[in-house]
Enzyme design. Sequence first.
Site, PDB file in Angstrom:
ATOM      1  N   GLU A  88      77.861  55.951  39.248  1.00 58.36           N
ATOM      2  CA  GLU A  88      76.922  57.043  39.519  1.00 58.36           C
ATOM      3  C   GLU A  88      77.364  57.888  40.710  1.00 58.36           C
ATOM      4  O   GLU A  88      77.197  59.110  40.724  1.00 58.36           O
ATOM      5  CB  GLU A  88      75.516  56.462  39.785  1.00 58.36           C
ATOM      6  N   GLY A 139      77.281  62.932  44.416  1.00 55.35           N
ATOM      7  CA  GLY A 139      76.886  62.127  45.584  1.00 55.35           C
ATOM      8  C   GLY A 139      75.667  61.265  45.276  1.00 55.35           C
ATOM      9  O   GLY A 139      75.728  60.365  44.447  1.00 55.35           O
ATOM     10  N   THR A 172      83.706  56.237  55.180  1.00 48.59           N
ATOM     11  CA  THR A 172      82.451  57.005  55.204  1.00 48.59           C
ATOM     12  C   THR A 172      81.389  56.375  54.299  1.00 48.59           C
ATOM     13  O   THR A 172      80.242  56.193  54.702  1.00 48.59           O
ATOM     14  CB  THR A 172      82.738  58.448  54.730  1.00 48.59           C
ATOM     15  N   LYS A 198      85.315  65.553  38.491  1.00 50.26           N
ATOM     16  CA  LYS A 198      83.892  65.331  38.193  1.00 50.26           C
ATOM     17  C   LYS A 198      83.523  65.912  36.828  1.00 50.26           C
ATOM     18  O   LYS A 198      82.704  65.343  36.105  1.00 50.26           O
ATOM     19  CB  LYS A 198      83.042  65.929  39.304  1.00 50.26           C
TER      20      LYS A 198
HETATM   21  P1  NAP Z   1      87.375  56.986  53.557  1.00 49.51           P
HETATM   22  O1  NAP Z   1      86.398  57.359  54.620  1.00 49.51           O
HETATM   23  O2  NAP Z   1      88.754  57.550  53.613  1.00 49.51           O
HETATM   24  O3  NAP Z   1      87.447  55.384  53.520  1.00 49.51           O
HETATM   25  C1  NAP Z   1      88.370  54.706  52.733  1.00 49.51           C
HETATM   26  C2  NAP Z   1      88.332  53.226  53.080  1.00 49.51           C
HETATM   27  O4  NAP Z   1      89.190  52.518  52.194  1.00 49.51           O
HETATM   28  C3  NAP Z   1      88.782  52.893  54.489  1.00 49.51           C
HETATM   29  O5  NAP Z   1      88.062  51.791  54.979  1.00 49.51           O
HETATM   30  C4  NAP Z   1      90.253  52.500  54.300  1.00 49.51           C
HETATM   31  O6  NAP Z   1      90.698  51.559  55.242  1.00 49.51           O
HETATM   32  C5  NAP Z   1      90.206  51.847  52.933  1.00 49.51           C
HETATM   33  N1  NAP Z   1      91.462  52.042  52.210  1.00 49.51           N
HETATM   34  C6  NAP Z   1      91.992  53.202  51.791  1.00 49.51           C
HETATM   35  N2  NAP Z   1      93.166  52.990  51.149  1.00 49.51           N
HETATM   36  C7  NAP Z   1      93.379  51.651  51.189  1.00 49.51           C
HETATM   37  C8  NAP Z   1      94.425  50.822  50.716  1.00 49.51           C
HETATM   38  N3  NAP Z   1      95.484  51.333  50.093  1.00 49.51           N
HETATM   39  N4  NAP Z   1      94.310  49.484  50.910  1.00 49.51           N
HETATM   40  C9  NAP Z   1      93.246  48.968  51.545  1.00 49.51           C
HETATM   41  N5  NAP Z   1      92.210  49.724  52.019  1.00 49.51           N
HETATM   42  C10 NAP Z   1      92.295  51.043  51.852  1.00 49.51           C
HETATM   43  O7  NAP Z   1      86.799  57.383  52.108  1.00 49.51           O
HETATM   44  P2  NAP Z   1      85.284  57.659  51.686  1.00 49.51           P
HETATM   45  O8  NAP Z   1      84.909  59.054  52.037  1.00 49.51           O
HETATM   46  O9  NAP Z   1      84.423  56.542  52.124  1.00 49.51           O
HETATM   47  O10 NAP Z   1      85.441  57.669  50.091  1.00 49.51           O
HETATM   48  C11 NAP Z   1      85.580  56.454  49.378  1.00 49.51           C
HETATM   49  C12 NAP Z   1      85.515  56.772  47.889  1.00 49.51           C
HETATM   50  O11 NAP Z   1      84.255  57.378  47.581  1.00 49.51           O
HETATM   51  C13 NAP Z   1      86.572  57.771  47.402  1.00 49.51           C
HETATM   52  O12 NAP Z   1      86.924  57.457  46.093  1.00 49.51           O
HETATM   53  C14 NAP Z   1      85.827  59.102  47.429  1.00 49.51           C
HETATM   54  O13 NAP Z   1      86.350  60.057  46.536  1.00 49.51           O
HETATM   55  C15 NAP Z   1      84.455  58.639  46.975  1.00 49.51           C
HETATM   56  N6  NAP Z   1      83.346  59.494  47.347  1.00 49.51           N
HETATM   57  C16 NAP Z   1      83.227  59.913  48.637  1.00 49.51           C
HETATM   58  C17 NAP Z   1      82.131  60.684  48.972  1.00 49.51           C
HETATM   59  C18 NAP Z   1      81.948  61.203  50.363  1.00 49.51           C
HETATM   60  O14 NAP Z   1      81.021  62.026  50.572  1.00 49.51           O
HETATM   61  N7  NAP Z   1      82.728  60.773  51.348  1.00 49.51           N
HETATM   62  C19 NAP Z   1      81.180  61.033  48.009  1.00 49.51           C
HETATM   63  C20 NAP Z   1      81.348  60.579  46.698  1.00 49.51           C
HETATM   64  C21 NAP Z   1      82.431  59.796  46.380  1.00 49.51           C
HETATM   65  P3  NAP Z   1      91.266  52.017  56.684  1.00 49.51           P
HETATM   66  O15 NAP Z   1      90.190  52.881  57.310  1.00 49.51           O
HETATM   67  O16 NAP Z   1      91.460  50.732  57.401  1.00 49.51           O
HETATM   68  O17 NAP Z   1      92.503  52.789  56.420  1.00 49.51           O
HETATM   69  N1  HSE Z   2      84.623  65.441  48.700  1.00 50.24           N
HETATM   70  C1  HSE Z   2      83.522  65.366  47.799  1.00 50.24           C
HETATM   71  C2  HSE Z   2      82.675  66.608  47.925  1.00 50.24           C
HETATM   72  C3  HSE Z   2      82.703  64.133  48.068  1.00 50.24           C
HETATM   73  O1  HSE Z   2      82.801  67.307  48.928  1.00 50.24           O
HETATM   74  O2  HSE Z   2      81.895  66.897  47.015  1.00 50.24           O
HETATM   75  C4  HSE Z   2      81.601  63.915  47.057  1.00 50.24           C
HETATM   76  O3  HSE Z   2      82.118  63.573  45.806  1.00 50.24           O
END
Ligand code: NAP
Ligand code: HSE
Length: 368
Positions: A130, A135, A14, A206
């Site tokens: 950050e 977010g 994402t 957080k």
């Molecule tokens: P996501 O959609 O689950 O994407 C994770 C990515 O990392 C995918 O490309 C996955 O590859 C890869 N990955 C996961 N585990 C792996 C491993 N063991 N080895 C190699 N590649 C791996 O997660 P996301 O929502 O983008 O979130 C990413 C980070 O940002 C997390 O720490 C989350 O807490 C943080 N975050 C997310 C948001 C949000 O709104 N989504 C907001 C703030 C912070 P595959 O798809 O090929 O499995």
């Molecule tokens: N899962 C988290 C949320 C993503 O819903 O706030 C942002 O850190």
Amino acid sequence: MTAPLRVVVLGAGTVGREVVRALLERGDALRPADGAALELAGVTVRDLAKAVAGGIPEALLSDAPAHLVADPDVDVVVELMGGDEPARTLIAAALGAGKPVVTANKHVLAHHGAELEAIARRTGAALRFEAAVGGGIPVLTSLAADLASNEIERVRGIVNGTTNYILSAMASEGRAYADVLADAQRAGYAEADPSADVEGLDAVNKLVILARLAFGAWLDPAEIPNRNGGDPPGITGVTQADLAAAGESGLAIKLIAEAARGEAGAGDTIQAGVSSVALSQWSELAWIGGVTNCIEFDAVPLGRVGFTGPGAGGPATASAVLGDLLAIARGGGSTWAGLPEAGSGRVATLARKDSFDAPSGARYPVLP
Ligand code: NAP
Ligand code: HSE
């Protein structure tokens, strides 16, 4: 002319795919006037075919993140995989090799922040995060830098977009919990395992990060309650009937994270906790709906200051990640800026906030 910084992005889900897209499509616009250009040197995922189908050029892709982190031609590492391992080891390896790291991984920071900060300070590599709180809201950099002349007495807010989105839709549209959670997952707001969101553990993570910058210590997330007393964790006990009854009483139920210095004379303790609480509908936090987050600081001498904005989702979170990358391209340091090393100043110890004050007989604690 400064040589471009070669950036690898670990994870293209994402958040990662938005960062990759921006670097590929807006690379020129993302060059700071007073710093280096950013060049995308590689992207790592587990499922290569899925990433190619998603539009990431095959030539950039790899499923060997440790190899890219160790590559001497790589200058900056962006960790967007999530989870504990291998993210922790990869971040530690990059920092240990003197490479700046940008991460959105609040779990790793909350659980291993002290270790990673120590490595970053030893090698002088910047660790920027950050995107880990709020977010797209520029809250951590503001706290560590712009509010640095203040003493922070309390941090309080809505720090999880998924749960606020669920509670808002249940309260205003009467929708069922499971349906709205599924929407939040489709929108990319929820964690890979959404139990961290709905049980309040993401908010605890957080709060640990906010407390590090506000109070100078890495608190232990395992010691921060994610519920009020014996209630179910996070928002898992909140029912449609609770939300309707609260609305009829002029209240709104929200998942609130709070950390505050103890009363004067109580020593340097921090009371921290996360709980579903009832807020007066006149409270600013009660009006925060959907995926929006709002984080307030009680700062001395400034007074109360709040930061509101999109708290989750790919584009919002990528905004914060790219802001950190631009800061690195300009030669900027870690998110803690000029704050002293954790634990070296007025050291805070943690006091569990096992109960937010609940009026007798009330289903939820009531906050003004
Ligand atoms: P996501 O959609 O689950 O994407 C994770 C990515 O990392 C995918 O490309 C996955 O590859 C890869 N990955 C996961 N585990 C792996 C491993 N063991 N080895 C190699 N590649 C791996 O997660 P996301 O929502 O983008 O979130 C990413 C980070 O940002 C997390 O720490 C989350 O807490 C943080 N975050 C997310 C948001 C949000 O709104 N989504 C907001 C703030 C912070 P595959 O798809 O090929 O499995
Ligand atoms: N899962 C988290 C949320 C993503 O819903 O706030 C942002 O850190």
